[in-house]
Design a protein around this motif. Structure first.
Motif, short mmCIF file in Angstrom:
data_model
loop_
_atom_site.label_atom_id
_atom_site.label_comp_id
_atom_site.label_asym_id
_atom_site.label_seq_id
_atom_site.Cartn_x
_atom_site.Cartn_y
_atom_site.Cartn_z
N PHE A 182 -7.61 -7.17 7.66
CA PHE A 182 -7.29 -7.50 6.27
C PHE A 182 -6.44 -8.77 6.18
CE2 PHE A 182 -7.48 -2.80 6.48
CZ PHE A 182 -8.44 -2.55 5.50
N ASN A 183 -6.65 -9.52 5.10
CA ASN A 183 -5.70 -10.53 4.65
C ASN A 183 -5.76 -10.49 3.13
OD1 ASN A 183 -4.49 -13.03 3.74
ND2 ASN A 183 -4.55 -13.71 5.88
N LEU A 184 -4.69 -10.01 2.50
CA LEU A 184 -4.72 -9.79 1.05
C LEU A 184 -4.66 -11.09 0.25
CD1 LEU A 184 -2.49 -6.58 0.71
CD2 LEU A 184 -4.96 -6.77 1.03
N ALA A 185 -4.40 -12.21 0.92
CA ALA A 185 -4.52 -13.51 0.25
C ALA A 185 -5.98 -13.93 0.14
CB ALA A 185 -3.74 -14.57 1.02
N GLY A 186 -6.83 -13.28 0.92
CA GLY A 186 -8.25 -13.63 0.99
C GLY A 186 -8.62 -13.97 2.41
N MET A 267 2.63 -10.89 -2.11
CA MET A 267 3.43 -11.22 -3.27
C MET A 267 2.78 -12.30 -4.16
SD MET A 267 5.47 -8.94 -2.46
CE MET A 267 6.81 -9.00 -3.65
N PRO A 268 2.22 -13.40 -3.61
CA PRO A 268 1.66 -14.43 -4.49
C PRO A 268 0.49 -13.96 -5.35
CG PRO A 268 2.10 -15.34 -2.31
CD PRO A 268 2.27 -13.85 -2.20
N SER A 269 -0.38 -13.12 -4.79
CA SER A 269 -1.55 -12.67 -5.54
C SER A 269 -1.30 -11.39 -6.32
CB SER A 269 -2.74 -12.45 -4.59
OG SER A 269 -2.50 -11.31 -3.77
N GLY A 270 -0.27 -10.63 -5.91
CA GLY A 270 -0.01 -9.33 -6.52
C GLY A 270 -0.83 -8.21 -5.95
N ARG A 271 -1.73 -8.49 -4.98
CA ARG A 271 -2.57 -7.42 -4.42
C ARG A 271 -1.73 -6.47 -3.57
NH1 ARG A 271 -5.98 -11.97 -3.48
NH2 ARG A 271 -7.78 -11.98 -4.90
N VAL A 272 -2.08 -5.19 -3.65
CA VAL A 272 -1.40 -4.13 -2.91
C VAL A 272 -2.45 -3.25 -2.26
CG1 VAL A 272 0.13 -2.13 -3.07
CG2 VAL A 272 0.57 -4.13 -4.50
N MET A 273 -2.20 -2.81 -1.02
CA MET A 273 -3.06 -1.85 -0.36
C MET A 273 -2.21 -0.70 0.18
SD MET A 273 -5.74 -2.35 2.82
CE MET A 273 -4.52 -2.18 4.13
N THR A 339 -7.66 6.92 3.69
CA THR A 339 -7.98 6.21 2.45
C THR A 339 -7.22 4.89 2.37
OG1 THR A 339 -6.24 7.25 1.12
CG2 THR A 339 -8.36 8.40 1.25
N TYR A 340 -7.89 3.91 1.78
CA TYR A 340 -7.27 2.62 1.46
C TYR A 340 -7.39 2.43 -0.05
CZ TYR A 340 -7.80 1.76 6.49
OH TYR A 340 -7.74 1.85 7.85
N LYS A 341 -6.25 2.33 -0.71
CA LYS A 341 -6.25 2.15 -2.16
C LYS A 341 -5.81 0.72 -2.49
CE LYS A 341 -4.59 3.96 -6.56
NZ LYS A 341 -3.85 5.04 -7.27
N PHE A 342 -6.62 0.06 -3.31
CA PHE A 342 -6.35 -1.32 -3.66
C PHE A 342 -5.86 -1.39 -5.11
CE2 PHE A 342 -9.52 -1.22 -0.35
CZ PHE A 342 -8.98 -2.10 0.58
N GLY A 343 -4.84 -2.19 -5.33
CA GLY A 343 -4.29 -2.32 -6.68
C GLY A 343 -3.46 -3.56 -6.82
N LEU A 344 -2.62 -3.55 -7.84
CA LEU A 344 -1.75 -4.69 -8.14
C LEU A 344 -0.30 -4.23 -8.17
CD1 LEU A 344 -3.84 -6.38 -10.97
CD2 LEU A 344 -3.62 -7.15 -8.59
N LYS A 345 0.59 -5.10 -7.75
CA LYS A 345 2.01 -4.81 -7.75
C LYS A 345 2.49 -4.63 -9.18
CE LYS A 345 6.41 -6.62 -6.02
NZ LYS A 345 6.86 -5.32 -5.53
#
Length: 346
Positions: A182-186, A267-273, A339-345
């Motif tokens: 994973f890389n939550l920045a993309g 933090m920059p994108s707000g993505r959370v896993m 489970t992997y849950k994807f969301g926003l901070k």
């Protein structure tokens, strides 16, 4: 839990000409996840950020050639035994077993041709994709015919669940996981800047020079391994393993109950896993062994540009009787849910 939709297309062919199919999950929140029947590989995880921009947060390849020739287990289900078995050998019920050695002196991730390198049978059941593989007795020198199922499901709550079962005809070690990077920045981002990790392990397993647990179960308290409160991941990696970051198993509780074990925020994108699992261990790996690799979209992946959170039993459990048992016997059923849950901070 509302249903996502699943579609199927052809992704490519194996070296012996077998067709590989790709299954695409989509939900109402613009999350798209794609998986293959080859190795149960997760090829794509597309997730929106706080501004609605959708990016793929999962490393992988655009074609089969990448998965066949240069993949460090990107997105794959690992079996029969994830992680390392010291010396590539063990004794079970008075019998010595010699396995293929494919990682220095060790057997890694099920041997030369593990579960990541075979085509699985598939069934679509509503919004679940069920994959099944029968591993022959003595495949990669492991005893017993093992029948394994992996079920993938994506909910409208943005939970991607993986359920595993296995049965065997002879006593054999079983330790299954998924090896998504994973890389939550993309995917394609060059580092893990901006990532904050929390991992709820009170103890971890120290390693020897061959990345094998020493047998100690050490408290994280007062060490750089303490991730129980959120910490910047990249900065903490510099304090671990001489600056080479994490490749460690954290002890996250008794097996059997689904529990929250880790959160990573970008933090920059707000993505959370968020990660939940029934497993007793969680391997945190920050891609120290990732060599420059041409990935999706022509991007070259670099060392330390991804993290893995692999729910599993402890590595090398066959040699440590005080570790949670990883031996499956003919009258038993192996079960795991992660489970992997994807969301926003918030």
């Amino acid at each position: 839990m509302s249903a996502s939709s699943i579609t199927r297309d052809t992704f490519g062919n194996t070296k012996d000409g077998k067709e590989v199919h790709r299954f695409t999950f989509t939900n109402k929140n613009k999350i798209t996840i794609r998986v293959l029947d080859y190795g149960c590989i997760i090829t794509d995880i597309l997730v929106p950020d706080k501004n609605g921009e959708v990016k793929d947060v999962n490393l992988g390849f655009d074609d089969m050639e990448g998965y066949l020739t240069r993949s460090p287990y990107f997105g794959a289900v690992i079996g029969r035994v994830a992680n390392r078995i010291a010396g590539g050998k063990f004794s079970l019920d008075g019998q010595d077993v010699q396995l293929p050695v494919n990682n220095g002196p060790n057997c890694l991730h099920g041997g030369v041709r593990g579960f990541d390198k075979v085509i699985w049978d598939t069934t679509v059941d509503g919004n679940r994709l069920i994959l099944r593989y029968v591993s022959a007795d003595n495949e990669e020198c492991f005893p017993g015919e093992v029948t394994t199922t992996v079920s993938y499901q994506l909910s409208d709550d943005n939970v991607f669940s993986i359920e595993y079962t296995a049965t065997t005809t002879k006593a054999t070690p079983i330790n299954l996981t998924n090896h998504a990077y994973f890389n939550l920045a993309g995917q394609g981002s060059s580092d893990l800047d901006g990532h904050v990790i929390q991992l709820l392990g009170d103890h971890y397993l120290p390693l020897d020079e061959n990345t094998i647990p020493t047998g100690e179960v050490m408290a994280v308290e007062g060490t750089p391994m303490d991730l129980r409160k959120p910490v910047p991941l990249r900065e903490r990696m510099k304090e671990v393993n001489g600056g080479l970051g994490f490749d460690h198993n954290f002890c996250v509780g008794d097996g059997g109950k689904l529990k929250f074990v880790a959160r990573v925020e970008h933090m920059p994108s707000g993505r959370v896993m968020d990660v939940c699992t029934t497993e007793p261990g969680l391997q945190c790996y920050t891609s120290k062994n990732l060599k420059p690799t041409l990935g999706k979209g022509g991007v070259t992946y670099q060392q330390f540009s991804a993290f893995c959170l692999e729910a599993q039993h402890y590595p090398d459990s066959v040699h440590h009787s005080h570790f949670p048992n990883s031996i499956l016997r003919p009258d038993e059923l192996y079960q795991q849910t992660t489970t992997y849950k994807f969301g926003l901070k918030d």
